[in-house]
Write a protein that holds these residues in place. Structure first.
Motif, PDB file in Angstrom:
ATOM      1  N   GLY A  10     -37.879   8.506 -60.083  1.00  0.00           N
ATOM      2  CA  GLY A  10     -37.159   8.358 -58.817  1.00  0.00           C
ATOM      3  C   GLY A  10     -37.818   9.061 -57.651  1.00  0.00           C
ATOM      4  N   ASN A  11     -37.291   8.757 -56.457  1.00  0.00           N
ATOM      5  CA  ASN A  11     -37.909   9.225 -55.219  1.00  0.00           C
ATOM      6  C   ASN A  11     -36.975  10.016 -54.306  1.00  0.00           C
ATOM      7  N   ALA A  12     -35.799  10.357 -54.785  1.00  0.00           N
ATOM      8  CA  ALA A  12     -34.861  11.088 -53.932  1.00  0.00           C
ATOM      9  C   ALA A  12     -35.401  12.471 -53.578  1.00  0.00           C
ATOM     10  N   LYS A  13     -35.001  12.970 -52.409  1.00  0.00           N
ATOM     11  CA  LYS A  13     -35.448  14.284 -51.961  1.00  0.00           C
ATOM     12  C   LYS A  13     -34.681  15.390 -52.681  1.00  0.00           C
ATOM     13  N   THR A  14     -35.396  16.427 -53.047  1.00  0.00           N
ATOM     14  CA  THR A  14     -34.785  17.604 -53.670  1.00  0.00           C
ATOM     15  C   THR A  14     -35.705  18.785 -53.398  1.00  0.00           C
ATOM     16  N   THR A  15     -35.507  19.873 -54.120  1.00  0.00           N
ATOM     17  CA  THR A  15     -36.359  21.046 -53.938  1.00  0.00           C
ATOM     18  C   THR A  15     -37.104  21.353 -55.225  1.00  0.00           C
ATOM     19  N   ARG A  16     -38.223  22.023 -55.066  1.00  0.00           N
ATOM     20  CA  ARG A  16     -38.990  22.427 -56.246  1.00  0.00           C
ATOM     21  C   ARG A  16     -38.153  23.340 -57.146  1.00  0.00           C
ATOM     22  N   ALA A  17     -37.412  24.254 -56.525  1.00  0.00           N
ATOM     23  CA  ALA A  17     -36.594  25.195 -57.301  1.00  0.00           C
ATOM     24  C   ALA A  17     -35.564  24.456 -58.146  1.00  0.00           C
ATOM     25  N   ASN A  18     -34.956  23.421 -57.586  1.00  0.00           N
ATOM     26  CA  ASN A  18     -33.955  22.648 -58.322  1.00  0.00           C
ATOM     27  C   ASN A  18     -34.593  21.943 -59.515  1.00  0.00           C
ATOM     28  N   VAL A  19     -35.739  21.323 -59.286  1.00  0.00           N
ATOM     29  CA  VAL A  19     -36.434  20.603 -60.363  1.00  0.00           C
ATOM     30  C   VAL A  19     -36.817  21.564 -61.479  1.00  0.00           C
ATOM     31  N   GLU A  20     -37.424  22.675 -61.119  1.00  0.00           N
ATOM     32  CA  GLU A  20     -37.878  23.631 -62.133  1.00  0.00           C
ATOM     33  C   GLU A  20     -36.713  24.245 -62.899  1.00  0.00           C
ATOM     34  N   ALA A  21     -35.630  24.577 -62.188  1.00  0.00           N
ATOM     35  CA  ALA A  21     -34.494  25.231 -62.847  1.00  0.00           C
ATOM     36  C   ALA A  21     -33.821  24.296 -63.845  1.00  0.00           C
ATOM     37  N   ASP A  91     -32.702   3.450 -54.008  1.00  0.00           N
ATOM     38  CA  ASP A  91     -34.052   3.521 -54.563  1.00  0.00           C
ATOM     39  C   ASP A  91     -34.225   2.485 -55.673  1.00  0.00           C
ATOM     40  N   PRO A  92     -35.111   1.489 -55.481  1.00  0.00           N
ATOM     41  CA  PRO A  92     -35.349   0.492 -56.541  1.00  0.00           C
ATOM     42  C   PRO A  92     -35.835   1.121 -57.845  1.00  0.00           C
ATOM     43  N   ALA A  93     -36.565   2.241 -57.743  1.00  0.00           N
ATOM     44  CA  ALA A  93     -37.056   2.909 -58.954  1.00  0.00           C
ATOM     45  C   ALA A  93     -35.884   3.392 -59.807  1.00  0.00           C
ATOM     46  N   CYS A  94     -34.830   3.868 -59.166  1.00  0.00           N
ATOM     47  CA  CYS A  94     -33.650   4.327 -59.902  1.00  0.00           C
ATOM     48  C   CYS A  94     -32.910   3.146 -60.532  1.00  0.00           C
ATOM     49  N   GLN A  95     -32.825   2.060 -59.787  1.00  0.00           N
ATOM     50  CA  GLN A  95     -32.150   0.871 -60.321  1.00  0.00           C
ATOM     51  C   GLN A  95     -32.885   0.335 -61.546  1.00  0.00           C
TER      52      GLN A  95
END
Length: 201
Positions: A10-21, A91-95
């Motif tokens: 997917g391509n949604a915006k988030t933070t590096r800290a969120n992804v890593e945690a 996001d088409p990638a999510c679909q």
């Protein structure tokens, strides 16, 4: 042994800290973890951060470009695969990922919202329709276009030939124009002289 293949999609915006945690919490709870990214042409920021996290933790990293979900499923046990989706409704990638997860009964989680499970047991999720960009067609006349490249010597010969053939018509026309102009000048001069003579009488 508990193992998991975390496919970040997917391509949604988030933070590096969120992804890593969120990925870290799952990795720490199993015996063996692999990080995979599935994307079309280029990875999203979240997928890049997931790979960097895996490299820092010395975890195996797998990449599946051009949405190669078939390869992901063949190379990893379906029961071990989990979709961590950077979810965006538009996001088409999510679909596409949701449709694949539903078809193969793969658990999917929202990586942008605390790993909340994404419900996939309702109506069938259709894959996004890919629209091809039309290629502008070039309209070419039936008359063939011949391009000739001449070296300097050939160019000089061509110029001489042009002067001797097609140039004749152009030179004659130019001479006729000059002759008419000269005749006009002579006539105007003669007329002026005669007019002056009449005035003097």
């Amino acid at each position: 042994m508990r193992r998991v293949t975390i496919a970040v999609i997917g391509n949604a915006k988030t933070t590096r800290a969120n992804v890593e945690a969120l990925i870290g919490d799952v990795v720490d709870s199993v015996d063996e973890a692999t990080i995979a990214t599935v994307y079309d042409q280029a990875q999203s920021d979240g997928q890049v951060w997931a790979e960097q996290y895996a490299q820092d933790k010395e975890l195996p990293v797998l990449q599946y470009a051009h949405n190669a979900y078939n390869e992901l499923i063949v190379e990893n046990k379906v029961e071990d695969i989990k979709f961590f989706m950077l979810w965006d409704d538009e996001d088409p990638a999510c679909q596409l990922a949701a449709s694949i997860a539903q078809e193969n009964k793969i658990l999917a989680y929202n990586l942008t919202d605390g790993l909340i499970m994404i419900p996939l047991n309702s109506e069938p999720i259709s894959k996004p329709v890919q629209t091809e960009i039309p290629v502008a067609e070039e309209v070419v006349d039936d008359v063939p276009i011949v391009e000739v490249i001449l070296v300097p010597e050939e160019l000089e010969e061509a110029y001489e030939d042009e002067e001797s053939e097609e140039g004749l018509e152009y030179d004659l026309g130019e001479l006729m124009t000059l002759a008419i102009e000269q005749a006009g000048k002579v006539f105007a001069r003669s007329f002026a002289e005669e007019f002056i003579k009449l005035l003097k009488k």
